[in-house]
Scaffold this motif. Structure first.
Motif, PDB file in Angstrom:
ATOM      1  N   LYS A   8      41.679  44.358  39.157  1.00 20.14           N
ATOM      2  CA  LYS A   8      42.802  43.388  38.803  1.00 20.14           C
ATOM      3  C   LYS A   8      42.870  42.214  39.501  1.00 20.14           C
ATOM      4  O   LYS A   8      43.057  41.027  38.823  1.00 20.14           O
ATOM      5  N   PHE A   9      42.706  42.290  40.930  1.00 16.43           N
ATOM      6  CA  PHE A   9      42.910  41.308  41.566  1.00 16.43           C
ATOM      7  C   PHE A   9      41.561  40.322  41.286  1.00 16.43           C
ATOM      8  O   PHE A   9      41.626  39.072  41.079  1.00 16.43           O
ATOM      9  N   LEU A  10      40.447  40.823  41.317  1.00 15.56           N
ATOM     10  CA  LEU A  10      39.458  40.021  40.965  1.00 15.56           C
ATOM     11  C   LEU A  10      39.103  39.203  39.666  1.00 15.56           C
ATOM     12  O   LEU A  10      38.836  38.367  39.544  1.00 15.56           O
ATOM     13  N   PHE A  11      39.899  40.224  38.799  1.00 10.87           N
ATOM     14  CA  PHE A  11      39.813  39.324  37.378  1.00 10.87           C
ATOM     15  C   PHE A  11      40.943  38.262  37.351  1.00 10.87           C
ATOM     16  O   PHE A  11      40.457  37.263  36.932  1.00 10.87           O
ATOM     17  N   THR A  12      42.180  38.300  37.899  1.00  9.08           N
ATOM     18  CA  THR A  12      43.003  37.580  37.827  1.00  9.08           C
ATOM     19  C   THR A  12      42.796  36.214  38.608  1.00  9.08           C
ATOM     20  O   THR A  12      43.166  35.215  38.342  1.00  9.08           O
ATOM     21  N   VAL A  13      42.261  36.398  39.623  1.00 10.31           N
ATOM     22  CA  VAL A  13      41.843  35.522  40.833  1.00 10.31           C
ATOM     23  C   VAL A  13      40.852  34.731  40.126  1.00 10.31           C
ATOM     24  O   VAL A  13      40.918  33.292  40.269  1.00 10.31           O
ATOM     25  N   ASP A  14      39.851  35.384  39.592  1.00  6.13           N
ATOM     26  CA  ASP A  14      38.639  34.476  39.060  1.00  6.13           C
ATOM     27  C   ASP A  14      38.895  33.826  38.076  1.00  6.13           C
ATOM     28  O   ASP A  14      38.156  32.643  37.721  1.00  6.13           O
ATOM     29  N   ARG A  15      39.931  33.970  37.157  1.00  7.40           N
ATOM     30  CA  ARG A  15      40.024  33.193  35.767  1.00  7.40           C
ATOM     31  C   ARG A  15      41.343  32.265  35.950  1.00  7.40           C
ATOM     32  O   ARG A  15      41.296  31.541  35.231  1.00  7.40           O
ATOM     33  N   ASP A  16      41.734  31.983  37.409  1.00 10.85           N
ATOM     34  CA  ASP A  16      42.748  31.014  37.503  1.00 10.85           C
ATOM     35  C   ASP A  16      42.319  30.128  38.603  1.00 10.85           C
ATOM     36  O   ASP A  16      42.224  30.498  39.898  1.00 10.85           O
ATOM     37  N   PRO A  17      41.812  28.901  38.500  1.00 10.06           N
ATOM     38  CA  PRO A  17      41.539  27.891  39.418  1.00 10.06           C
ATOM     39  C   PRO A  17      42.219  27.727  40.440  1.00 10.06           C
ATOM     40  O   PRO A  17      41.669  27.728  41.674  1.00 10.06           O
ATOM     41  N   GLU A  18      43.525  27.930  40.286  1.00 10.53           N
ATOM     42  CA  GLU A  18      44.547  27.539  41.495  1.00 10.53           C
ATOM     43  C   GLU A  18      44.586  28.817  42.240  1.00 10.53           C
ATOM     44  O   GLU A  18      44.372  28.655  43.525  1.00 10.53           O
ATOM     45  N   LEU A  19      44.709  29.925  41.828  1.00 11.56           N
ATOM     46  CA  LEU A  19      44.465  31.017  42.536  1.00 11.56           C
ATOM     47  C   LEU A  19      43.323  31.351  43.211  1.00 11.56           C
ATOM     48  O   LEU A  19      43.127  31.755  44.647  1.00 11.56           O
ATOM     49  N   LEU A  20      42.085  31.070  42.666  1.00 10.16           N
ATOM     50  CA  LEU A  20      40.818  31.072  43.330  1.00 10.16           C
ATOM     51  C   LEU A  20      40.854  30.122  44.531  1.00 10.16           C
ATOM     52  O   LEU A  20      40.187  30.371  45.641  1.00 10.16           O
ATOM     53  N   LYS A  21      41.188  28.940  44.585  1.00  9.29           N
ATOM     54  CA  LYS A  21      41.366  27.953  45.465  1.00  9.29           C
ATOM     55  C   LYS A  21      42.138  28.373  46.752  1.00  9.29           C
ATOM     56  O   LYS A  21      41.810  28.355  47.800  1.00  9.29           O
ATOM     57  N   ARG A  22      43.316  28.944  46.346  1.00  8.50           N
ATOM     58  CA  ARG A  22      44.354  29.470  47.281  1.00  8.50           C
ATOM     59  C   ARG A  22      43.637  30.765  48.140  1.00  8.50           C
ATOM     60  O   ARG A  22      43.723  30.836  49.367  1.00  8.50           O
ATOM     61  N   TYR A  23      42.924  31.477  47.279  1.00  6.08           N
ATOM     62  CA  TYR A  23      42.144  32.575  47.985  1.00  6.08           C
ATOM     63  C   TYR A  23      41.055  32.136  48.897  1.00  6.08           C
ATOM     64  O   TYR A  23      40.912  32.840  49.946  1.00  6.08           O
TER      65      TYR A  23
END
Length: 123
Positions: A8-23
């Protein structure tokens, strides 16, 4: 491994550019924030939350360290794992080493799995 929660982490972070940037910028704080406030939300439902899932210490460390090999070995879904880290590393690797260089590194780091069964993605 709480495979559902890691995936769920991998899926939700990968599909949201803002979350990916923060990660990518601050993995330790982002993983903690995700685990406490983003992850418990049920997908598509901001009102209800789940208190059932949590990362193990090994999962948390692998996510913080961007250790995609350890995540694979623990049974994280291969495609979700690969695409999330492509989102983080593909552009810098492209500039430094050329096209598909991150994907080649990812494959090279998993060579020790050749001839073995794929890790189970079942919970």
């Amino acid at each position: 491994m709480s495979k559902y929660y890691v995936n769920k982490f991998l899926f939700t972070v990968d599909r949201d550019p803002e979350l990916l940037k923060r990660y990518a910028e601050d993995p330790k704080n982002f993983v903690a924030t995700w685990e406490q406030s983003i992850g418990p939300k049920l997908l598509g439902n901001d009102v209800e939350a789940s208190s059932v899932h949590a990362f193990t210490a090994a999962e948390r460390k692998a996510l913080v360290d961007h250790d995609y090999v350890a995540l694979f070995e623990m049974g994280a879904h291969f495609f979700l794992n690969l695409t999330l880290f492509i989102g983080i590393y593909d552009e810098p690797y492209l500039k430094e080493k050329g096209p598909l260089s991150f994907q080649r590194e990812f494959a090279a780091k998993l060579q020790h799995w050749r001839g073995k069964d794929y890790p189970s993605v079942e919970t």
